[in-house]
Design a protein around this motif. Structure first.
Motif, short mmCIF file in Angstrom:
data_model
loop_
_atom_site.label_atom_id
_atom_site.label_comp_id
_atom_site.label_asym_id
_atom_site.label_seq_id
_atom_site.Cartn_x
_atom_site.Cartn_y
_atom_site.Cartn_z
N LEU A 1 0.76 -1.20 -0.01
CA LEU A 1 -0.03 -0.07 -0.18
C LEU A 1 0.86 1.14 -0.08
O LEU A 1 2.05 1.08 0.34
CB LEU A 1 -1.02 0.07 1.39
CG LEU A 1 -2.05 -1.11 1.29
CD1 LEU A 1 -2.49 -0.94 2.57
CD2 LEU A 1 -2.82 -1.45 0.06
N SER A 2 0.08 2.54 -0.41
CA SER A 2 0.91 3.73 -0.35
C SER A 2 1.43 4.10 1.02
O SER A 2 0.34 3.81 2.12
CB SER A 2 0.07 4.57 -1.15
OG SER A 2 -1.34 4.90 -0.43
N ALA A 3 2.02 4.98 1.34
CA ALA A 3 2.39 5.54 2.44
C ALA A 3 1.03 6.21 3.22
O ALA A 3 1.00 5.81 4.64
CB ALA A 3 3.47 6.49 2.62
N ASP A 4 0.35 6.96 2.69
CA ASP A 4 -0.85 7.46 3.28
C ASP A 4 -1.77 6.40 3.64
O ASP A 4 -2.46 6.53 4.72
CB ASP A 4 -1.36 8.34 2.32
CG ASP A 4 -0.77 9.68 2.06
OD1 ASP A 4 0.05 10.05 3.05
OD2 ASP A 4 -1.02 10.41 1.22
N LYS A 5 -2.18 5.45 2.76
CA LYS A 5 -2.92 4.50 3.25
C LYS A 5 -2.57 3.52 4.45
O LYS A 5 -3.31 3.29 5.22
CB LYS A 5 -3.21 3.31 2.05
CG LYS A 5 -4.60 2.54 2.13
CD LYS A 5 -5.10 2.27 0.95
CE LYS A 5 -6.58 1.65 1.11
NZ LYS A 5 -7.01 0.91 0.01
N LYS A 6 -1.32 3.44 4.51
CA LYS A 6 -0.65 2.67 5.55
C LYS A 6 -1.02 3.48 6.79
O LYS A 6 -1.48 2.84 7.88
CB LYS A 6 1.08 2.44 5.33
CG LYS A 6 1.26 1.60 4.49
CD LYS A 6 2.91 1.48 4.62
CE LYS A 6 3.39 0.39 3.25
NZ LYS A 6 5.00 0.49 3.35
N ARG A 7 -0.70 4.99 6.71
CA ARG A 7 -0.94 5.38 8.06
C ARG A 7 -2.20 5.63 8.42
O ARG A 7 -2.57 5.36 9.68
CB ARG A 7 -0.20 7.08 7.79
CG ARG A 7 1.26 6.92 7.72
CD ARG A 7 1.70 8.42 7.96
NE ARG A 7 1.36 9.20 6.93
CZ ARG A 7 2.06 9.39 5.85
NH1 ARG A 7 3.36 8.72 5.92
NH2 ARG A 7 1.84 9.95 4.55
N ARG A 8 -3.26 5.66 7.58
CA ARG A 8 -4.69 5.78 7.97
C ARG A 8 -5.00 4.47 8.37
O ARG A 8 -5.83 4.31 9.57
CB ARG A 8 -5.47 5.86 6.64
CG ARG A 8 -7.09 5.91 6.54
CD ARG A 8 -7.52 6.24 5.62
NE ARG A 8 -7.56 4.96 4.53
CZ ARG A 8 -8.19 3.84 4.61
NH1 ARG A 8 -9.17 3.76 5.56
NH2 ARG A 8 -8.10 3.21 3.76
N ILE A 9 -4.58 3.32 7.86
CA ILE A 9 -5.11 1.89 8.39
C ILE A 9 -4.43 1.78 9.54
O ILE A 9 -5.04 1.14 10.76
CB ILE A 9 -4.65 0.89 7.41
CG1 ILE A 9 -5.56 0.89 6.16
CG2 ILE A 9 -4.72 -0.57 8.01
CD1 ILE A 9 -5.30 0.18 5.00
N ALA A 10 -3.25 1.99 9.79
CA ALA A 10 -2.47 1.77 11.18
C ALA A 10 -3.09 2.81 12.31
O ALA A 10 -3.42 2.40 13.27
CB ALA A 10 -1.22 2.33 10.95
N LYS A 11 -3.42 4.06 11.84
CA LYS A 11 -4.17 4.70 12.85
C LYS A 11 -5.57 4.21 13.41
O LYS A 11 -5.73 4.07 14.55
CB LYS A 11 -4.33 6.26 12.33
CG LYS A 11 -4.95 7.15 13.38
CD LYS A 11 -5.30 8.60 12.68
CE LYS A 11 -5.97 9.59 13.55
NZ LYS A 11 -6.45 10.99 12.96
N GLU A 12 -6.46 3.66 12.53
CA GLU A 12 -7.52 3.18 12.80
C GLU A 12 -7.53 1.76 13.67
O GLU A 12 -8.01 1.67 14.62
CB GLU A 12 -8.09 2.70 11.37
CG GLU A 12 -9.54 2.00 11.47
CD GLU A 12 -9.93 1.78 10.19
OE1 GLU A 12 -10.10 2.30 9.29
OE2 GLU A 12 -10.20 0.18 10.23
#
Length: 703
Positions: free
Chosen positions: A150-161
């Motif tokens: 996944l892209s870095a932004d999507k990684k961060r979003r999923i990780a935050k969730e």
């Protein structure tokens, strides 16, 4: 590479052959359904359901959960209906699959209300079958393990969730191993540089610590052997996110946190747990206040263990956890471990403790959902339950009530029963009177004193700590406000009709239908509520019913004020009217009637501006206490405030506030906020104050 055959071999270690065949059948069905679909990594999509099932197998989940794991994306991604799953694999598996499918598209970055609705949907899915959330957690765990594509932004979003929703739920279900992995992988995705730096530091000190760990471990093992206790001693290492969180929260360096050594001792039975504790305390000096017995009083998620902190050679702190093998399984796998043991133990077994605790929490979710009016409020209250440390207090009969850290007697009362909370008036802590806002600590005994003639105080919302108390108070007040606004609106409309020689009983259905059309309300109850809340003026309705009448808001018969405690009648702080004062009412939108003194400047301004003013007067028998101010000019002398307070207390009057203003070196002005029943009571208090030799002047303050 994981295949269905390798998974089947693993499952054969704890499932019946027929159950393994059912799991394989679900796999082949899913493989056919996902034919031609691929993950972002380029792998066939079926590798994901297979991996999710393998994660569930690692905690020995039942065959129905494994079948649901294989099928969990079939409804969402292939268009196969739930009915087809039911026909092929039965109602139970279909319900789990359907539950997981409904949780599949949680959009964390969307609007707050949409996010709240999704969270609410996930929480309530647990109330139907806990396996829904266990399958969902394993699905998320595999997604976290495969973030690389996944892209870095999507990684961060999923990780935050994951960090803010899934990790706390895993913790609440007692699934500690999964929680740790969620946290560490989320940390690595959101802060990769920090995670790498910490990991490098951890690997660097690991070699330095090994000799000390081995020495402590050998000393503990030797002592257990001498006491003839069969125990497994394991050195525990803090995980990355835990180290990072403690460094931030406690402002400690990496070295300070790593100076603590942690061990876990696994023994055969509960008796050996306590014998081991004695052996450890004989071997090392225990730290006072650091012992916790979670075996006698388990955590609400079922966690059981003995915790102690001792001091080793050269002052090295050592954290020790002592538990049985079964307790260790629950500590690591939580609710998932229930399915390992449920067929092998009887009803009295400690093994079911975790399942019962989670079921109690799930039951609370249902209660919270019933009492909340919006998804956002539901999420706010559920998160109170997700992020909490526990205290354990006792009822007068010796039962244990678990509450979050910071809980008060009001939280305790609602934990016992909602009706106890709603009628709570006072409490005793350890047989001594105490305020309802006092914070409780583990080991205290709490007795709640109730009265049938009381109701929840809105001020309780300022200090309660539990979701159940907060939602129950809000629900009661909201319901009470609704009832009172309807009653007030009905009284106000009746009074407006008096001057037209009419009353409500004379109004026909046809006339009310006309009123509904004019005011855009749908029922008589809603009409009364709108009048009581100040949204519609009563004389406006009277004019609709009799258009040719000349009427204004001041023509209505007065509203009688009979109590200090009403959610729809409040008393203006600008003038603080009390029984006996000439008063007028202002119909404030959303608040009901705000009562002012007739001489109040704000009230005069409202009247001049054509605001909605209502006639109000005091009942002959007004109940309750009303706050007012008394301004006292005194000659300054030592202890004057204490003397003044004692003199007021002799009259049985409560002092709600004190302000002191020095006028010059010899004189001061003291303003007291008092609770009085009316002008007669206030006059008695003022006469008492005037008898003091140091008092030069007393008069009523306007604020």
């Amino acid at each position: 590479m994981l295949t269905i055959d390798t998974l089947s071999h693993r499952l054969s270690g704890y499932l019946e052959p027929s159950q393994v065949m059912s799991v394989k059948r679900a796999y082949y069905y899913a493989e056919q359904a996902h034919m031609g679909q691929f993950r972002r990594s380029g792998e066939p999509y079926i590798t994901h359901p297979l991996a999710v099932a393998n994660i569930l197998a690692s905690v020995r989940m039942d065959h129905q959960s494994l079948m649901a794991a294989m099928l969990h994306d079939v409804i969402e991604d292939t268009g196969i209906p739930k009915s087809a799953i039911t026909d092929q694999f039965g109602q139970t598996v279909a319900e789990i699959v359907d539950g997981v499918s409904k949780l599949a598209k949680i959009d964390f970055e969307s609007q707050a209300e949409k996010q709240a609705k999704n969270f609410q949907k996930m929480a309530l899915a647990m109330t139907k079958d806990l396996r829904v959330i266990v399958v969902k957690l394993s699905d998320r765990l595999h997604n976290m393990r495969t973030l690389g594509a996944l892209s870095a932004d999507k990684k961060r979003r999923i990780a935050k969730e994951t960090l803010e929703i899934y990790a706390p739920i895993a913790h609440r279900l007692g699934m500690n191993d999964w929680r740790i992995e969620f946290e560490d992988r989320s940390f690595a995705a959101t802060h990769p540089l920090r995670a790498n730096r910490l990991l490098a530091s951890l690997q660097e000190v690991r070699g330095d610590r090994k000799a000390i760990v081995d020495k402590i471990k050998a000393a503990i093992q030797d002592r257990l052997d001498r006491q003839e206790i069969d125990g497994l001693v394991i050195g525990r290492e803090k995980h990355l996110y835990s180290i990072y969180s403690k460094m931030r929260a406690k402002y400690k360096s990496f070295r300070e946190i790593m100076d603590v050594f942690a061990f876990r001792i696994i023994v055969d039975n509960i008796d050996d747990c306590y014998r081991t504790l004695g052996a450890i305390h004989n071997l090392f000096k225990p730290r006072p206040g650091e012992f916790k017995d979670y075996i006698a009083i388990p955590k609400e998620n079922g966690y059981q263990s003995l915790h102690t902190v001792v001091v080793g050679s050269q002052g090295v702190p050592i954290e020790v956890q002592i538990r049985t093998k079964e307790m260790d399984d629950f500590a690591n796998s939580g609710i998932a471990a229930h399915w390992i043991y449920k067929t092998a133990v009887n009803e009295e077994s400690e093994s079911l403790e975790g399942h019962d605790g989670v079921q109690r929490w799930v039951q609370r979710l249902l209660e919270i959902n019933k009492l909340t009016s919006s998804s956002t409020e539901f999420v706010e209250n559920v998160k109170i339950d997700l992020f909490r440390d526990e205290v354990y207090v006792f009822t007068p009969k010796g039962s244990i009530i678990e509450l979050p850290s910071g809980a008060t007697p009001v939280d305790f009362a609602y934990a016992v029963h909602t009706d106890v909370g709603n009628t709570c008036v006072a409490c005793r802590i350890d047989d001594r009177p105490a305020p309802l806002s006092q914070v409780l600590y583990s080991g205290q005994k709490v007795k709640i004193i109730t009265s049938g003639n009381t109701q929840p105080n809105p001020n309780w919302l300022n200090f309660v700590a539990t979701a159940k108390a907060r939602t129950a108070i809000r629900h009661y007040l909201k319901n009470q406000r609704h009832i009172e606004s309807i009653e007030l609106g009905k009284r106000m409309l009746n009074r407006s009709l008096v001057n037209l020689d009419m009353n409500l009983e004379q109004i026909t259905d046809q006339q009310f239908t006309h009123v509904f059309e004019e005011t855009k309300v749908e029922s008589l109850e809603e009409l009364f509520e709108c009048i009581g809340m100040g949204k519609i003026q009563a004389f406006t309705i009277a004019q609709i019913l009799k258009p040719d009448a000349e009427l204004n808001s001041r023509d209505s018969a007065p509203i009688t004020i009979d109590s200090a405690d009403s959610l729809m009648v409040s008393f203006a702080r600008c003038c603080r009217p009390i029984p006996g004062d000439p008063i007028i009412g202002h119909l404030s939108k959303g608040k009901g009637v705000v009562v002012h003194a007739e001489t109040c400047k704000n009230a005069m301004n409202l009247r001049n501006q054509g605001e909605n003013i209502a006639n109000v007067n005091w009942s002959l028998n007004v109940t309750g206490e009303f706050q007012t101010g008394v301004r006292i000019e005194v000659r300054s002398e030592r202890g004057i405030i204490a003397t003044l307070a004692a003199r007021v207390a002799q009259t049985g009057t409560s002092i709600e506030g004190i302000q002191v203003e020095e006028r010059d070196a010899e004189h001061s002005v003291i303003t007291l906020t008092l609770s009085v029943t009316g002008r007669v009571h206030l006059a008695q208090v003022m006469r008492t104050i005037k008898t003091m030799s140091s008092v030069t002047k007393v008069h009523r303050s306007k604020k």
